[in-house]
Design an enzyme around this catalytic site. Sequence first.
Site, PDB file in Angstrom:
ATOM      1  N   HIS A  17      10.911  -7.840  34.409  1.00  0.00           N
ATOM      2  CA  HIS A  17       9.526  -7.392  34.575  1.00  0.00           C
ATOM      3  C   HIS A  17       8.802  -8.266  35.606  1.00  0.00           C
ATOM      4  O   HIS A  17       8.101  -7.769  36.485  1.00  0.00           O
ATOM      5  CB  HIS A  17       8.758  -7.497  33.250  1.00  0.00           C
ATOM      6  CG  HIS A  17       9.219  -6.560  32.174  1.00  0.00           C
ATOM      7  ND1 HIS A  17       9.520  -6.967  30.900  1.00  0.00           N
ATOM      8  CD2 HIS A  17       9.421  -5.213  32.186  1.00  0.00           C
ATOM      9  CE1 HIS A  17       9.874  -5.931  30.171  1.00  0.00           C
ATOM     10  NE2 HIS A  17       9.841  -4.851  30.923  1.00  0.00           N
ATOM     11  N   LYS A  41       5.140   2.863  17.241  1.00  0.00           N
ATOM     12  CA  LYS A  41       6.221   1.881  17.379  1.00  0.00           C
ATOM     13  C   LYS A  41       5.831   0.603  16.657  1.00  0.00           C
ATOM     14  O   LYS A  41       4.654   0.264  16.584  1.00  0.00           O
ATOM     15  CB  LYS A  41       6.440   1.539  18.863  1.00  0.00           C
ATOM     16  CG  LYS A  41       7.441   2.412  19.589  1.00  0.00           C
ATOM     17  CD  LYS A  41       7.805   1.758  20.917  1.00  0.00           C
ATOM     18  CE  LYS A  41       8.709   2.634  21.765  1.00  0.00           C
ATOM     19  NZ  LYS A  41       8.923   2.039  23.104  1.00  0.00           N
ATOM     20  N   ARG A  90      16.277  -0.244  37.077  1.00  0.00           N
ATOM     21  CA  ARG A  90      17.446  -1.128  37.022  1.00  0.00           C
ATOM     22  C   ARG A  90      18.696  -0.422  37.509  1.00  0.00           C
ATOM     23  O   ARG A  90      19.497  -0.972  38.227  1.00  0.00           O
ATOM     24  CB  ARG A  90      17.682  -1.609  35.579  1.00  0.00           C
ATOM     25  CG  ARG A  90      16.675  -2.607  35.097  1.00  0.00           C
ATOM     26  CD  ARG A  90      16.743  -2.782  33.625  1.00  0.00           C
ATOM     27  NE  ARG A  90      16.425  -1.529  32.936  1.00  0.00           N
ATOM     28  CZ  ARG A  90      16.155  -1.420  31.653  1.00  0.00           C
ATOM     29  NH1 ARG A  90      16.201  -2.485  30.882  1.00  0.00           N
ATOM     30  NH2 ARG A  90      15.858  -0.265  31.110  1.00  0.00           N
ATOM     31  N   SER A 127      14.280  -5.661  27.293  1.00  0.00           N
ATOM     32  CA  SER A 127      13.569  -6.335  26.195  1.00  0.00           C
ATOM     33  C   SER A 127      14.332  -6.175  24.885  1.00  0.00           C
ATOM     34  O   SER A 127      14.415  -7.107  24.086  1.00  0.00           O
ATOM     35  CB  SER A 127      12.162  -5.749  26.039  1.00  0.00           C
ATOM     36  OG  SER A 127      11.397  -5.975  27.182  1.00  0.00           O
TER      37      SER A 127
HETATM   38  O1  PNS Z   1       8.268  -0.238  29.080  1.00  0.00           O
HETATM   39  P1  PNS Z   1       8.431   1.215  28.722  1.00  0.00           P
HETATM   40  O2  PNS Z   1       8.523   1.385  27.222  1.00  0.00           O
HETATM   41  O3  PNS Z   1       9.551   1.871  29.476  1.00  0.00           O
HETATM   42  O4  PNS Z   1       7.062   1.934  29.208  1.00  0.00           O
HETATM   43  C1  PNS Z   1       6.847   3.301  28.946  1.00  0.00           C
HETATM   44  C2  PNS Z   1       5.400   3.687  29.272  1.00  0.00           C
HETATM   45  C3  PNS Z   1       4.415   2.740  28.636  1.00  0.00           C
HETATM   46  C4  PNS Z   1       5.184   3.617  30.764  1.00  0.00           C
HETATM   47  C5  PNS Z   1       5.183   5.134  28.763  1.00  0.00           C
HETATM   48  O5  PNS Z   1       5.560   5.199  27.431  1.00  0.00           O
HETATM   49  C6  PNS Z   1       3.738   5.596  28.884  1.00  0.00           C
HETATM   50  O6  PNS Z   1       3.280   5.905  29.969  1.00  0.00           O
HETATM   51  N1  PNS Z   1       3.018   5.630  27.757  1.00  0.00           N
HETATM   52  C7  PNS Z   1       1.628   6.031  27.706  1.00  0.00           C
HETATM   53  C8  PNS Z   1       1.459   7.439  27.085  1.00  0.00           C
HETATM   54  C9  PNS Z   1       1.624   8.529  28.140  1.00  0.00           C
HETATM   55  O7  PNS Z   1       0.905   8.602  29.115  1.00  0.00           O
HETATM   56  N2  PNS Z   1       2.651   9.366  27.920  1.00  0.00           N
HETATM   57  C10 PNS Z   1       3.024  10.404  28.858  1.00  0.00           C
HETATM   58  C11 PNS Z   1       3.952   9.816  29.917  1.00  0.00           C
HETATM   59  S1  PNS Z   1       4.569  11.045  30.980  1.00  0.00           S
END
Ligand code: PNS
Length: 158
Positions: A17, A41, A90, A127
């Site tokens: 990150h 979560k 990645r 993570s």
């Molecule tokens: O670190 P991660 O878990 O891969 O991040 C995922 C994240 C936070 C980018 C994604 O879950 C997100 O955007 N969540 C916010 C809710 C939202 O907007 N959902 C629609 C996404 S298309």
Amino acid sequence: MISCLIPGSFDPPTKGHLDVVERCAGIFDRVVVAVVSNPSKAPLFTDDERKDLLLECVGQWDNVEVDSFSGLLVDFAAKKSVDVIVKGLRAMTDFDYEIQMSQMNRHLSGIVTMFVATKPELGYLSSSLVKQVGALGGNIDALVPGPVAAALKERFNR
Ligand code: PNS
């Protein structure tokens, strides 16, 4: 003045990150790193703990700020007035999910998502794996920034 938003769970932040944050800090005038608060979560670290850990790790860049949000990413991006979303990639395994989210976000608000390839030597890092290795007593010092390693050791009581 061009700005980006780097969203993520950051449970916990890893060197992967931080590599993406460093690259963005060198490209964008303003970088917002945002912890997503997801009530469905159960993270190892609370929203505030993840935010504080990130704050401890980004102090060397004065154009990087840390925040958290719940709800839609595109709404938060609009609230923060950022120009683009940045996600780290990645490997091809990340691609399917990331392209789907970027296209949904484009559909919802028109915002552009840009992808930053992570350092190849950090390509195996996640993570979830860091938490698993830490919980089982493995050495995580090379995988996460110092403050995160200390927090993980405390959490796992080692
Ligand atoms: O670190 P991660 O878990 O891969 O991040 C995922 C994240 C936070 C980018 C994604 O879950 C997100 O955007 N969540 C916010 C809710 C939202 O907007 N959902 C629609 C996404 S298309």
